[in-house]
Write a protein that holds these residues in place. Structure first.
Motif, PDB file in Angstrom:
ATOM      1  N   ASP A 546      -3.747  28.334  27.420  1.00 48.05           N
ATOM      2  CA  ASP A 546      -2.862  29.433  27.037  1.00 48.05           C
ATOM      3  C   ASP A 546      -1.523  28.884  26.547  1.00 48.05           C
ATOM      4  O   ASP A 546      -0.936  28.017  27.182  1.00 48.05           O
ATOM      5  N   ILE A 547      -1.055  29.392  25.410  1.00 48.80           N
ATOM      6  CA  ILE A 547       0.206  28.879  24.875  1.00 48.80           C
ATOM      7  C   ILE A 547       1.323  29.914  24.900  1.00 48.80           C
ATOM      8  O   ILE A 547       2.350  29.745  24.257  1.00 48.80           O
ATOM      9  N   SER A 548       1.122  31.000  25.652  1.00 48.69           N
ATOM     10  CA  SER A 548       2.224  31.958  25.820  1.00 48.69           C
ATOM     11  C   SER A 548       3.368  31.262  26.553  1.00 48.69           C
ATOM     12  O   SER A 548       3.136  30.520  27.486  1.00 48.69           O
ATOM     13  N   PHE A 550       6.954  31.740  28.552  1.00 43.48           N
ATOM     14  CA  PHE A 550       7.912  32.653  29.192  1.00 43.48           C
ATOM     15  C   PHE A 550       8.544  31.977  30.402  1.00 43.48           C
ATOM     16  O   PHE A 550       8.077  30.954  30.843  1.00 43.48           O
TER      17      PHE A 550
ATOM     18  N   SER B  88       6.642  35.189  21.851  1.00 43.14           N
ATOM     19  CA  SER B  88       5.499  34.517  21.246  1.00 43.14           C
ATOM     20  C   SER B  88       4.173  35.116  21.694  1.00 43.14           C
ATOM     21  O   SER B  88       3.131  34.545  21.436  1.00 43.14           O
ATOM     22  N   TYR B  89       4.213  36.262  22.368  1.00 42.59           N
ATOM     23  CA  TYR B  89       2.982  36.820  22.909  1.00 42.59           C
ATOM     24  C   TYR B  89       3.044  38.342  22.884  1.00 42.59           C
ATOM     25  O   TYR B  89       4.114  38.937  22.728  1.00 42.59           O
ATOM     26  N   GLU B 105      -2.379  37.559  37.956  1.00 46.06           N
ATOM     27  CA  GLU B 105      -1.493  36.473  37.564  1.00 46.06           C
ATOM     28  C   GLU B 105      -0.837  36.846  36.224  1.00 46.06           C
ATOM     29  O   GLU B 105      -1.439  37.545  35.406  1.00 46.06           O
ATOM     30  N   PHE B 106       0.386  36.381  36.012  1.00 44.19           N
ATOM     31  CA  PHE B 106       1.149  36.808  34.832  1.00 44.19           C
ATOM     32  C   PHE B 106       0.391  36.641  33.516  1.00 44.19           C
ATOM     33  O   PHE B 106       0.373  37.520  32.678  1.00 44.19           O
ATOM     34  N   ARG B 107      -0.225  35.487  33.346  1.00 46.25           N
ATOM     35  CA  ARG B 107      -0.815  35.201  32.040  1.00 46.25           C
ATOM     36  C   ARG B 107      -2.043  36.044  31.723  1.00 46.25           C
ATOM     37  O   ARG B 107      -2.494  36.070  30.580  1.00 46.25           O
ATOM     38  N   LEU B 110      -1.120  38.552  29.085  1.00 52.09           N
ATOM     39  CA  LEU B 110      -0.487  38.066  27.853  1.00 52.09           C
ATOM     40  C   LEU B 110      -1.547  37.612  26.853  1.00 52.09           C
ATOM     41  O   LEU B 110      -2.583  37.077  27.232  1.00 52.09           O
ATOM     42  N   GLU B 111      -1.245  37.826  25.585  1.00 56.70           N
ATOM     43  CA  GLU B 111      -2.062  37.278  24.504  1.00 56.70           C
ATOM     44  C   GLU B 111      -1.108  36.572  23.552  1.00 56.70           C
ATOM     45  O   GLU B 111      -0.218  37.215  22.990  1.00 56.70           O
ATOM     46  N   PRO B 112      -1.252  35.264  23.372  1.00 63.19           N
ATOM     47  CA  PRO B 112      -0.362  34.602  22.415  1.00 63.19           C
ATOM     48  C   PRO B 112      -0.604  35.111  20.991  1.00 63.19           C
ATOM     49  O   PRO B 112      -1.745  35.372  20.619  1.00 63.19           O
ATOM     50  N   GLN B 148      14.146  35.520  26.363  1.00 65.01           N
ATOM     51  CA  GLN B 148      13.003  35.946  25.571  1.00 65.01           C
ATOM     52  C   GLN B 148      11.887  36.632  26.334  1.00 65.01           C
ATOM     53  O   GLN B 148      11.143  37.386  25.746  1.00 65.01           O
ATOM     54  N   ALA B 149      11.755  36.382  27.622  1.00 67.95           N
ATOM     55  CA  ALA B 149      10.649  37.028  28.321  1.00 67.95           C
ATOM     56  C   ALA B 149      11.087  38.295  29.041  1.00 67.95           C
ATOM     57  O   ALA B 149      10.306  38.921  29.731  1.00 67.95           O
ATOM     58  N   VAL B 212       7.042  40.228  30.668  1.00 66.96           N
ATOM     59  CA  VAL B 212       6.486  39.413  31.750  1.00 66.96           C
ATOM     60  C   VAL B 212       7.574  38.696  32.549  1.00 66.96           C
ATOM     61  O   VAL B 212       7.425  38.472  33.751  1.00 66.96           O
ATOM     62  N   ARG B 216       8.115  38.679  36.586  1.00 71.34           N
ATOM     63  CA  ARG B 216       8.313  37.498  37.413  1.00 71.34           C
ATOM     64  C   ARG B 216       9.572  37.608  38.268  1.00 71.34           C
ATOM     65  O   ARG B 216       9.594  37.208  39.427  1.00 71.34           O
ATOM     66  N   ARG B 219       8.724  39.797  41.229  1.00 73.87           N
ATOM     67  CA  ARG B 219       7.885  39.115  42.214  1.00 73.87           C
ATOM     68  C   ARG B 219       8.715  38.146  43.053  1.00 73.87           C
ATOM     69  O   ARG B 219       8.618  38.120  44.280  1.00 73.87           O
ATOM     70  N   ASN B 220       9.561  37.372  42.392  1.00 74.02           N
ATOM     71  CA  ASN B 220      10.393  36.420  43.119  1.00 74.02           C
ATOM     72  C   ASN B 220      11.391  37.119  44.025  1.00 74.02           C
ATOM     73  O   ASN B 220      11.617  36.701  45.159  1.00 74.02           O
ATOM     74  N   ARG B 221      11.988  38.182  43.506  1.00 75.91           N
ATOM     75  CA  ARG B 221      12.999  38.870  44.295  1.00 75.91           C
ATOM     76  C   ARG B 221      12.373  39.520  45.530  1.00 75.91           C
ATOM     77  O   ARG B 221      12.913  39.430  46.632  1.00 75.91           O
TER      78      ARG B 221
END
Lengths: 550, 550
Positions: A546-548, A550, B88-89, B105-107, B110-112, B148-149, B212, B216, B219-221
């Motif tokens: 995967d190349i996304s 973030f 980019s996604y 999971e985050f990815r 996503l679709e690049p 960017q994300a 995304v 994230r 989730r971290n917070r």
């Protein structure tokens, strides 16, 4: 008292710091004021004391191979294991390089310390001061540490001068950011920091590969280099800089990362950015005359040959002098973009300035400042758990004891039961020695006296398993640890690996790669990851990484 | 000329900015100097022109539901699709809330944009200026954009005053950070920004759920709140603040996030932090009298009932007035820690100050500044591709045309072929109108004239599919778009969902949950994610969600 304080302060700043703090006349007051903040801190500690239920408490500092393994394997019927670490997870380091290019997803190499499947208690923070007399460790909370997922480079308060740090510590005490934890046994497994040998700019600009945050930075930077190079605003020259990747350090980590990097470029990025393939370059720099020194000639030779075939440059006997942001000084920039900050310049003694898109630094260990500072002089010996190794006549007169350290690396020295050795300070020649029977040190921050075991995950986890086992059996003093060399492995790219067994047998190529994957899969800790890892291997083989970004 | 420049500058700052730039006497010079930097920018553009190979070029601004769908579905034999986007996604938004708590999971959402399975060209950047006359869009590169994300909140140069922005633009032009891209057709699908209605502190301190990176951060917070609450240094009162989670906005996103949050707490965190379960609280605030307004009474009622049973507070008719860092002012802090910064304070008109660990803001869309600024007045009409909707006598005298916008939302208004409508500026009453036949607008930044289609992924992707299909068939002008309401779904927690079909049929509970998962699984774009999503559903059901934080 004054003279001792004076001596402490006049010693090297950071070493004297903890001493100065602990010897500070207000320290006792501070400590007692801390104890006064009952509501702030006693809840969990009370709960802990309640949960203890007659068991011995083992405080484990660190959550790497050594600390995490001890914590998981201690018998919960017998011991209350409490892990203190600035990170909330264990990193399965052998597969970290794979995550840095997306062969595996980041979380497949992580195991959270808190888990419903273990009985381990965890506090996120930094061990600060150890009081051996009262069997107490003072901890600074570290949940919001912004660097928590990055390989250790600097302690949060490292740069504070003595006075400021003292004020800061008093303030944190008052604010309730420090707390005390008593222990019956202490396991010191704090690991090492990254070592940059003072090379200018490396600490600021290089990427490392010791923690999952490092791997994420590498993945993002690598993809950003390609994305920037693909822009119509990027000149050919800048493309060459951006897609020039330098790895410093020819040990297994540096070699495996180079191999993984080469894989993602040739297997995936080549299909996505075909027009950029003519620009990229991968170079491995090392000061030594050869890379992979732990492998025998034949295997290292096989690795070199594979790399040569793949076009990865191995540059031994090369010295990095500087890493700075911006274009190389010799770079001719037709349009006058001297202030272009999108690449870095690596200065190599043998080659001069080189424009690079990314430098991955994977060489050198620096002793953890905690070892240097908190494990120095011992204020007062505990009443029990000390085994003097010299006749009473020699030890009676000793005023000051200190933890024995390796003169070269600064590591804690232990006996063959992994117990910390202390010796009389200030004496010349023959120094009386003693063993702290309840304080253990293992992992990269410790050396077993008289051995030259390498600072690897294998040694750390074998020591940890040994310690947990003999603590569980209460027979630490009846045994001694010996490392069993299980051999070394390294992935060298393009589905090839090298493997050297402890006995000396060698395997290389595709067969070694199958063994490499198999070994790490079975060594993975949780079933969750044992399922996810082969899934990702398959998914990324079938669909590409995967190349996304973030 | 001067008076026009004067007028432009005296209008609202940001609106006048692009005008001022484009009308600046040096703009032509800047543009031509840009064209002069041949080596810097022509490489890829030349490559692009070469690859074009007689096809029409479609420049697509944006990579959300609208832009990404058009790009993927355009016939590569016929069109050269070029996507310009700051990310980019593509984000599969319906499952984003699941990633924010680790159910997925985050990815996996996503679709690049760049993919070996499509023929789409991608440049990461921000569209800046559109020149309709020369069919050219000026793009600012954005590979290293630090935000960017994250869901769009502010344009990188939003706060620069006119003069500074002009100087900045000239500088970026000179540095080669801007480049021109000509097009045959333009698809505007830039989406919306987060809207905070000017509520003080929300932009700075709230978390959002549009991209995304937002997920994230949540989730971290969330995990940091629990980890901090578990420290012995944390008071009971602070525990209540830290584990008080506020969601603002009772639309499907806010409701689904609350449900997912409740799930991770009751299913996973309850086993890891059992001692903290008495402290946590989840509240959903909305200014409207009811939540989930797009569902009928019965389904919304079912959702409310489920939430009540789960202990989630729904607070309708409540108004958020402020969000600031630190403790609530009324908070009694026995130890005097007034400067504790680990929680936030949410001020509610109806309730006063409330200590919170996290505020997730999921209400309101703000028009994208690009629409506001770059799609205003049209400097010069193109020679072709304009279809006047008024007799020549009326249009001949028009000096200035502007893109027609919705007076309330600021969205671009299109005809039923999704083509942008322009109208004569400055006229009173009846305004002559025209259609730009090669400029399309869809997604959240556009409204089909005379309709009230909601700003949803469903409308955006249906429009995109329609547009791609009819561009491929070259019969856009022979058809018209109508939205087919496929119904609405929302997950309400504890393996229950609500579902209202377009025809009016209702399903709720476990059956709706099965349909909900099935629908999103089949709607997922790539096979990679269609395989990974159910694997994560299974893994996280079997082993619990991963709580490693990095």
């Amino acid at each position: 008292m004054l003279s001792r304080r004076h001596r402490a302060q006049s010693s090297r700043l950071s070493t004297g710091l903890w001493d100065a703090l602990a010897q500070h006349p207000h320290w006792a007051t501070l400590r007692s004021s801390l104890h006064g903040c009952a509501q702030k801190r006693d809840i969990t500690i009370q709960q802990l004391n309640h949960d203890r239920n007659g068991r011995e408490r083992v405080a484990i500092l660190g959550s790497g191979w050594a600390g995490y393994t001890v914590a998981r394997q201690l018998d919960a019927e017998k011991y209350q294991a409490i892990v203190i670490s600035p990170r909330s997870y264990f990193v399965f380091t052998p597969l970290l390089a794979s995550t840095s290019v997306g062969t595996l997803e980041f979380r497949t190499v992580l195991e959270p310390i808190r888990s419903r499947r273990t009985n381990v208690t965890f506090f996120q923070g930094w061990a600060d001061v150890v009081d051996f007399k009262n069997k107490n460790v003072t901890i600074e909370e570290g949940v919001e540490d912004p660097h928590q997922a990055l390989g250790l480079m600097s302690h949060p308060h490292e740069r504070e001068p003595v006075e400021e740090r003292r004020r800061g510590m008093a303030k944190r005490l008052k604010k309730g950011q420090l707390f005390d934890l008593t222990f019956d046994k202490l396991v010191i497994a704090v690991g090492c920091y990254n070592q940059t040998f003072g090379t200018p700019g490396v600490k600021e600009h290089a990427l490392f590969l010791k923690d999952v945050g490092d791997a994420r930075r590498i993945r993002n930077r690598l993809l950003a280099c390609f994305e920037t190079a693909a822009l119509p605003t990027t000149s050919d020259e800048m493309r060459k800089h951006l897609l020039n990747f330098a790895i410093v350090g020819g040990g297994p980590t540096g070699i495996e990362f180079s191999a993984e990097l080469h894989d993602i470029i040739t297997e995936d990025l080549s299909k996505i950015y075909p027009e950029l393939m003519k620009y990229y370059r991968i170079s491995v720099y090392d000061v030594a005359p050869k890379v992979l020194p732990m492998f025998d000639e034949k295997l290292a030779g096989y690795a070199m040959q594979t790399f040569r075939r793949e076009g990865i440059d191995i540059k031994t006997l090369h010295h990095v002098q500087e890493l700075r942001r911006g274009l190389p000084s010799g770079s001719k920039d037709k349009e006058g973009y001297q202030d272009d900050q999108s690449c870095w310049t690596l200065k190599i003694k043998e080659e001069g300035d080189i424009g690079v898109g990314m430098v991955v630094w994977s060489t050198g260990l620096m002793m953890n400042p905690f070892v240097e500072n908190a494990l120095g002089k011992i204020q007062q010996l505990p009443d029990t758990g000390i085994k003097f190794l010299a006749p009473k006549s020699e030890t009676q007169g000793v005023i000051e004891w200190a933890v024995k350290k390796d003169s070269k690396t600064g590591s804690v020295i232990t006996d063959d039961r992994l117990r910390v050795i202390i010796e009389a300070e200030g004496e010349q020649g023959h120094k009386p020695r003693a063993i702290m029977e309840d304080v253990f040190a293992l992992g990269d921050c410790a050396i077993l006296e008289g051995t030259t075991y390498p600072a690897t995950a294998q040694v750390a986890s074998q020591k940890a398993e040994w310690l947990a086992k003999h603590l569980n059996q209460s027979d630490v003093d009846k045994n001694s640890f010996t490392w069993k060399n299980m051999g070394v492995m390294a992935y060298v790219g393009n589905w090839n690996a090298i493997m050297q067994s402890g006995g000396g047998g060698n395997v290389s190529g595709r067969a070694a790669w199958v063994l490499w994957r198999g070994a790490y899969l079975t060594k993975s800790v949780s079933w969750r990851n044992r399922i996810l890892i082969p899934i990702y291997w398959f998914i990324n083989w079938a669909f590409g990484r995967d190349i996304s970004r973030f």
